[in-house]
Design an enzyme around this catalytic site. Structure first.
Site, PDB file in Angstrom:
ATOM      1  N   ASN A 144      -6.129   3.002  10.858  1.00 24.36           N
ATOM      2  CA  ASN A 144      -5.333   1.839  11.258  1.00 24.36           C
ATOM      3  C   ASN A 144      -5.113   1.757  12.760  1.00 24.36           C
ATOM      4  O   ASN A 144      -4.836   0.687  13.294  1.00 24.36           O
ATOM      5  CB  ASN A 144      -3.983   1.853  10.534  1.00 24.36           C
ATOM      6  CG  ASN A 144      -3.272   3.191  10.649  1.00 24.36           C
ATOM      7  OD1 ASN A 144      -3.808   4.220  10.263  1.00 24.36           O
ATOM      8  ND2 ASN A 144      -2.064   3.183  11.183  1.00 24.36           N
ATOM      9  N   SER A 154      -3.403  -3.842   0.559  1.00 28.51           N
ATOM     10  CA  SER A 154      -2.189  -4.615   0.791  1.00 28.51           C
ATOM     11  C   SER A 154      -2.572  -6.001   1.295  1.00 28.51           C
ATOM     12  O   SER A 154      -3.371  -6.130   2.229  1.00 28.51           O
ATOM     13  CB  SER A 154      -1.309  -3.893   1.814  1.00 28.51           C
ATOM     14  OG  SER A 154       0.016  -4.348   1.765  1.00 28.51           O
ATOM     15  N   ALA A 155      -1.998  -7.048   0.700  1.00 27.07           N
ATOM     16  CA  ALA A 155      -2.438  -8.423   0.947  1.00 27.07           C
ATOM     17  C   ALA A 155      -2.195  -8.900   2.368  1.00 27.07           C
ATOM     18  O   ALA A 155      -2.963  -9.709   2.901  1.00 27.07           O
ATOM     19  CB  ALA A 155      -1.747  -9.370  -0.038  1.00 27.07           C
ATOM     20  N   HIS A 156      -1.132  -8.425   3.026  1.00 22.91           N
ATOM     21  CA  HIS A 156      -0.784  -8.983   4.331  1.00 22.91           C
ATOM     22  C   HIS A 156      -1.729  -8.542   5.443  1.00 22.91           C
ATOM     23  O   HIS A 156      -1.645  -9.035   6.567  1.00 22.91           O
ATOM     24  CB  HIS A 156       0.666  -8.646   4.701  1.00 22.91           C
ATOM     25  CG  HIS A 156       0.904  -7.234   5.115  1.00 22.91           C
ATOM     26  ND1 HIS A 156       1.141  -6.877   6.428  1.00 22.91           N
ATOM     27  CD2 HIS A 156       0.947  -6.087   4.395  1.00 22.91           C
ATOM     28  CE1 HIS A 156       1.329  -5.574   6.496  1.00 22.91           C
ATOM     29  NE2 HIS A 156       1.218  -5.072   5.284  1.00 22.91           N
ATOM     30  N   ALA A 167       0.808  -1.210   0.000  1.00 22.60           N
ATOM     31  CA  ALA A 167       0.000   0.000   0.000  1.00 22.60           C
ATOM     32  C   ALA A 167       0.849   1.271   0.000  1.00 22.60           C
ATOM     33  O   ALA A 167       0.478   2.270  -0.621  1.00 22.60           O
ATOM     34  CB  ALA A 167      -0.936  -0.007   1.206  1.00 22.60           C
ATOM     35  N   THR A 168       1.995   1.250   0.679  1.00 24.15           N
ATOM     36  CA  THR A 168       2.829   2.460   0.736  1.00 24.15           C
ATOM     37  C   THR A 168       3.294   2.876  -0.655  1.00 24.15           C
ATOM     38  O   THR A 168       3.249   4.057  -1.014  1.00 24.15           O
ATOM     39  CB  THR A 168       4.034   2.244   1.675  1.00 24.15           C
ATOM     40  OG1 THR A 168       3.556   2.048   3.005  1.00 24.15           O
ATOM     41  CG2 THR A 168       4.969   3.441   1.654  1.00 24.15           C
ATOM     42  N   GLN A 184      -6.672  -0.919   5.646  1.00 18.25           N
ATOM     43  CA  GLN A 184      -7.157  -1.579   6.858  1.00 18.25           C
ATOM     44  C   GLN A 184      -8.576  -2.098   6.730  1.00 18.25           C
ATOM     45  O   GLN A 184      -8.985  -2.991   7.479  1.00 18.25           O
ATOM     46  CB  GLN A 184      -7.077  -0.621   8.057  1.00 18.25           C
ATOM     47  CG  GLN A 184      -5.683  -0.391   8.582  1.00 18.25           C
ATOM     48  CD  GLN A 184      -5.040  -1.643   9.156  1.00 18.25           C
ATOM     49  OE1 GLN A 184      -5.692  -2.642   9.433  1.00 18.25           O
ATOM     50  NE2 GLN A 184      -3.728  -1.602   9.337  1.00 18.25           N
ATOM     51  N   CYS A 237       4.247   1.488  11.625  1.00 16.61           N
ATOM     52  CA  CYS A 237       5.160   2.327  10.839  1.00 16.61           C
ATOM     53  C   CYS A 237       5.839   3.401  11.673  1.00 16.61           C
ATOM     54  O   CYS A 237       6.790   4.028  11.221  1.00 16.61           O
ATOM     55  CB  CYS A 237       4.415   2.964   9.673  1.00 16.61           C
ATOM     56  SG  CYS A 237       3.216   4.206  10.185  1.00 16.61           S
ATOM     57  N   THR A 245      10.128  -6.798 -12.367  1.00 15.97           N
ATOM     58  CA  THR A 245       9.735  -8.208 -12.457  1.00 15.97           C
ATOM     59  C   THR A 245       8.594  -8.507 -11.495  1.00 15.97           C
ATOM     60  O   THR A 245       8.608  -8.100 -10.337  1.00 15.97           O
ATOM     61  CB  THR A 245      10.940  -9.104 -12.115  1.00 15.97           C
ATOM     62  OG1 THR A 245      12.020  -8.778 -12.989  1.00 15.97           O
ATOM     63  CG2 THR A 245      10.580 -10.578 -12.272  1.00 15.97           C
TER      64      THR A 245
END
Length: 393
Positions: free
Chosen positions: A151, A200-202, A71-72, A179, A325, A242
């Site tokens: 968040n 963001s996937a995590h 996301a960042t 979030q 963060c 890549t």
């Protein structure tokens, strides 16, 4: 360890990990090398993930998704890309004081480059005043950047209303949904006219190191974005480099595997945790309690108990003082300060964030351990003794 720091990151789902594994060892081709079978297999896996994410978010065209490292990076692409490409139209961006640091620091950098940024205040419950948002708009405004869910506190912004305001004024709307996605009802981008959005996937049991930027394809006035990373034609030349195929595969699998019912259970556990703590600890408050919040997030202020001391006393519980963060910063939470807490009260605040793997037994144990630790800390605290005698607030 009992893990209650799921707004920082989540445990990867077994189904997601299994989906990823073949792309580390068997189908390991470069997705851009489509001249041979291994490359085509990887490329097809990426397109499938793109379709899975598009279905989950009700995105009409999967190619509106640009894969990033998280996301960042997506935030930097969106804010810097719009500011660069639209500078001839205007140089004004509107955001909020409680946004993630990735947004705030990118905006601060853009200010140094000539942009004007308005940072909206929030009410005591963490929500913005939509009237103030409307008043902040000028003829020079090119972008409004507001998150869906905070968040640190879990407080939700009314993004459907914000999107409507943006449409009325012909302004782009960028939404940080990092979030929110995976923690509430599915976000329907077919119904909510967000122009740009990141995730963001995590944050929802997928792998770290992969995210996406959604850029709506308009029939008129297409959205123009200046690329942040060049060097290849991947992602329509908007993000060279890549492809991280295993992570992208996991990203798609994680969103496809989400079940809405899981978060109803999480909301029940969060409420049980808050009720238990409020009943067992005097002078404790929930930040954003009277605002709509994420079903998994609880931000609590425990009067005259430093969050850092509480955390050190509970090494078998993973929780935090706020956003991952800003760990290591001596400054108190900018989110809580914006909500009107004093610096001292902000330093006495903790964030507990649950997931689908959290159990009722864990919550009961956490509530008991926190209550016991608070009692011991206060018993040894001269400040607490002064407070009990009414000598200080």
């Amino acid at each position: 360890m009992i893990y209650l720091d799921n707004n920082a990151t989540t445990r990867i789902d077994e189904h997601v990990l299994n989906a990823m594994m073949p792309y580390f060892r068997e189908s390991y081709g470069n997705a851009s090398s489509t001249q041979h079978r291994l490359g085509r297999q990887s490329n097809e896996a990426i397109q499938l993930a793109r379709q899975q994410i598009a279905r989950a978010l009700k995105i009409q065209d999967p190619n509106e998704l640009i894969f990033t490292s998280g996301a960042t990076e997506a935030i930097n692409i969106a804010l810097k890309g719009v500011a660069t490409r639209y500078h001839s139209i205007g140089n004004h961006i509107i955001t909020c004081q409680t946004e993630h640091k990735a947004v705030l620091e990118t905006c601060a950098q853009l200010e140094k480059e000539g942009c004007r940024v308005t940072y909206l205040p929030v009410l005591a419950n963490g929500q913005i005043d939509l009237a103030q948002l409307r008043e902040a708009i000028t003829p020079e405004t090119i972008l409004i950047s507001l998150m869906t869910a905070n968040n640190e506190t879990g407080v939700l912004h009314p993004i459907a209303d914000i999107a409507q305001i943006c449409q009325q004024h012909g302004i782009l709307f960028f939404c940080d949904a990092t979030q929110y996605i995976g923690k509430q009802n599915a976000l329907d981008l077919a119904q909510i006219p967000v122009d740009l959005l990141c995730l963001s996937a995590h944050k929802f049991h997928g792998p770290k190191g992969v995210g996406a930027l959604y850029i709506r394809r308009r029939k008129s006035k297409p959205i123009q974005i200046e690329p942040l990373i060049v060097g290849g034609n991947q992602e329509g030349a908007l993000r060279g480099g890549t492809y991280n195929v295993p992570a992208i595969v996991g990203f798609g699998a994680a969103l496809e595997h989400l079940q809405a019912e899981e978060w109803k259970t999480v909301a029940t556990l969060r409420d049980y945790l808050e009720t238990s703590l409020l009943e067992s600890i005097p002078h404790i408050s929930i930040n954003g309690a009277d605002a709509p919040r994420l079903s998994n997030t609880s931000n609590l202020t425990i009067k005259h108990v430093l969050a850092t001391e509480l955390i050190s006393r509970l090494p078998d519980i993973a929780f935090s003082t706020g956003s991952a963060c800003v760990v290591g910063s001596a400054a108190p939470s900018h989110v809580l300060i914006a909500m009107g807490l004093s610096e001292d009260m902000a330093r006495c605040s903790i964030r507990l964030s649950l997931s689908k793997y959290t159990t009722r037994e864990e919550i009961a144990e956490v509530a008991k351990q926190i209550a016991n630790a608070v009692k011991k800390i206060r018993a040894q605290s001269p400040v607490w003794m002064l407070f009990e005698k009414g000598l200080i607030d």
